[in-house]
Design a protein around this motif. Structure first.
Motif, PDB file in Angstrom:
ATOM      1  N   ILE A   1      65.506  56.684  69.190  1.00 50.92           N
ATOM      2  CA  ILE A   1      64.606  56.136  68.173  1.00 50.92           C
ATOM      3  C   ILE A   1      63.159  56.474  68.526  1.00 50.92           C
ATOM      4  O   ILE A   1      62.397  56.946  67.690  1.00 50.92           O
ATOM      5  CB  ILE A   1      64.783  54.615  68.028  1.00 50.92           C
ATOM      6  CG1 ILE A   1      66.139  54.291  67.395  1.00 50.92           C
ATOM      7  CG2 ILE A   1      63.645  53.998  67.200  1.00 50.92           C
ATOM      8  CD1 ILE A   1      66.497  52.802  67.431  1.00 50.92           C
ATOM      9  N   ASN A   2      62.790  56.247  69.767  1.00 47.37           N
ATOM     10  CA  ASN A   2      61.404  56.456  70.185  1.00 47.37           C
ATOM     11  C   ASN A   2      61.000  57.925  70.180  1.00 47.37           C
ATOM     12  O   ASN A   2      59.837  58.250  69.948  1.00 47.37           O
ATOM     13  CB  ASN A   2      61.168  55.820  71.551  1.00 47.37           C
ATOM     14  CG  ASN A   2      61.232  54.309  71.487  1.00 47.37           C
ATOM     15  OD1 ASN A   2      61.110  53.710  70.416  1.00 47.37           O
ATOM     16  ND2 ASN A   2      61.441  53.674  72.625  1.00 47.37           N
ATOM     17  N   LYS A   3      61.948  58.823  70.422  1.00 46.33           N
ATOM     18  CA  LYS A   3      61.661  60.264  70.396  1.00 46.33           C
ATOM     19  C   LYS A   3      61.890  60.870  69.015  1.00 46.33           C
ATOM     20  O   LYS A   3      61.734  62.074  68.836  1.00 46.33           O
ATOM     21  CB  LYS A   3      62.530  60.985  71.424  1.00 46.33           C
ATOM     22  CG  LYS A   3      62.122  60.693  72.844  1.00 46.33           C
ATOM     23  CD  LYS A   3      62.908  61.541  73.813  1.00 46.33           C
ATOM     24  CE  LYS A   3      62.354  61.348  75.210  1.00 46.33           C
ATOM     25  NZ  LYS A   3      63.005  62.256  76.164  1.00 46.33           N
ATOM     26  N   LYS A   4      62.282  60.032  68.057  1.00 47.47           N
ATOM     27  CA  LYS A   4      62.544  60.483  66.674  1.00 47.47           C
ATOM     28  C   LYS A   4      63.648  61.547  66.648  1.00 47.47           C
ATOM     29  O   LYS A   4      63.601  62.515  65.905  1.00 47.47           O
ATOM     30  CB  LYS A   4      61.277  61.001  65.996  1.00 47.47           C
ATOM     31  CG  LYS A   4      60.113  60.023  66.067  1.00 47.47           C
ATOM     32  CD  LYS A   4      60.485  58.679  65.509  1.00 47.47           C
ATOM     33  CE  LYS A   4      59.390  57.653  65.685  1.00 47.47           C
ATOM     34  NZ  LYS A   4      59.913  56.313  65.862  1.00 47.47           N
ATOM     35  N   ASP A   5      64.661  61.324  67.473  1.00 44.93           N
ATOM     36  CA  ASP A   5      65.814  62.215  67.603  1.00 44.93           C
ATOM     37  C   ASP A   5      66.970  61.650  66.774  1.00 44.93           C
ATOM     38  O   ASP A   5      67.762  60.855  67.258  1.00 44.93           O
ATOM     39  CB  ASP A   5      66.192  62.330  69.081  1.00 44.93           C
ATOM     40  CG  ASP A   5      67.452  63.139  69.326  1.00 44.93           C
ATOM     41  OD1 ASP A   5      67.988  63.755  68.378  1.00 44.93           O
ATOM     42  OD2 ASP A   5      67.910  63.138  70.488  1.00 44.93           O
ATOM     43  N   ALA A   6      67.035  62.051  65.513  1.00 43.35           N
ATOM     44  CA  ALA A   6      68.046  61.509  64.602  1.00 43.35           C
ATOM     45  C   ALA A   6      69.464  61.773  65.103  1.00 43.35           C
ATOM     46  O   ALA A   6      70.315  60.871  65.077  1.00 43.35           O
ATOM     47  CB  ALA A   6      67.861  62.096  63.203  1.00 43.35           C
ATOM     48  N   GLU A   7      69.741  62.980  65.563  1.00 40.17           N
ATOM     49  CA  GLU A   7      71.098  63.306  66.013  1.00 40.17           C
ATOM     50  C   GLU A   7      71.472  62.506  67.259  1.00 40.17           C
ATOM     51  O   GLU A   7      72.600  62.039  67.391  1.00 40.17           O
ATOM     52  CB  GLU A   7      71.255  64.809  66.251  1.00 40.17           C
ATOM     53  CG  GLU A   7      71.087  65.638  64.996  1.00 40.17           C
ATOM     54  CD  GLU A   7      71.974  65.217  63.825  1.00 40.17           C
ATOM     55  OE1 GLU A   7      73.163  64.917  64.027  1.00 40.17           O
ATOM     56  OE2 GLU A   7      71.457  65.195  62.690  1.00 40.17           O
ATOM     57  N   GLY A   8      70.524  62.335  68.166  1.00 41.52           N
ATOM     58  CA  GLY A   8      70.772  61.514  69.352  1.00 41.52           C
ATOM     59  C   GLY A   8      71.049  60.069  68.982  1.00 41.52           C
ATOM     60  O   GLY A   8      71.931  59.422  69.565  1.00 41.52           O
TER      61      GLY A   8
END
Length: 122
Positions: free
Chosen positions: A25-32
């Motif tokens: 969420i914090n890195k804006k990593d949708a797939e993660g």
């Protein structure tokens, strides 16, 4: 991180999923982020994965304040959490609740999160 009398390997896997979710969420990593979630959670919270992909930049920033595993069963795990969410306008809200995780072929996934806002009186 508070470890209890549970199987340490299982407990560490559960903590890892929750920390991975917050990091994504914090890195804006949708797939993660999607990888940490059970399909039921995605459907009931966002309707579909595409919503997450399109809107991850709007999810704000999350700080995990507390997380405690309450039980680990064969296919489910229960935990309490408290977190602080900062939206894009820098407004902070503290939430707490329960989390249910389910075991999948890929490992533990977040199945359900109850969410109550913590009222802080000044």
């Amino acid at each position: 991180m508070l470890l209890t009398g549970f199987d340490k390997s299982e407990e560490n896997q559960i903590y890892s999923v929750v920390y991975s979710m917050i990091t994504a969420i914090n890195k804006k990593d949708a797939e993660g982020y999607i990888q940490t979630l059970d399909d039921y959670f995605i459907k009931s919270t966002y309707d579909d994965k595409e919503f997450i992909r399109k809107n991850i930049d709007e999810f704000g920033y999350v700080d995990l304040l507390e997380f405690k595993v309450l039980s680990i069963n064969t296919y489910t795990s229960y935990a309490n959490y408290k977190l602080k969410h900062t939206n894009k306008n820098k407004e902070q809200t503290t939430f707490f609740g329960k989390m249910i995780l389910v075991r999948s072929e890929e490992g533990w996934k977040i199945y359900y999160v109850s969410e109550e806002e913590l009222k802080i009186e000044e």
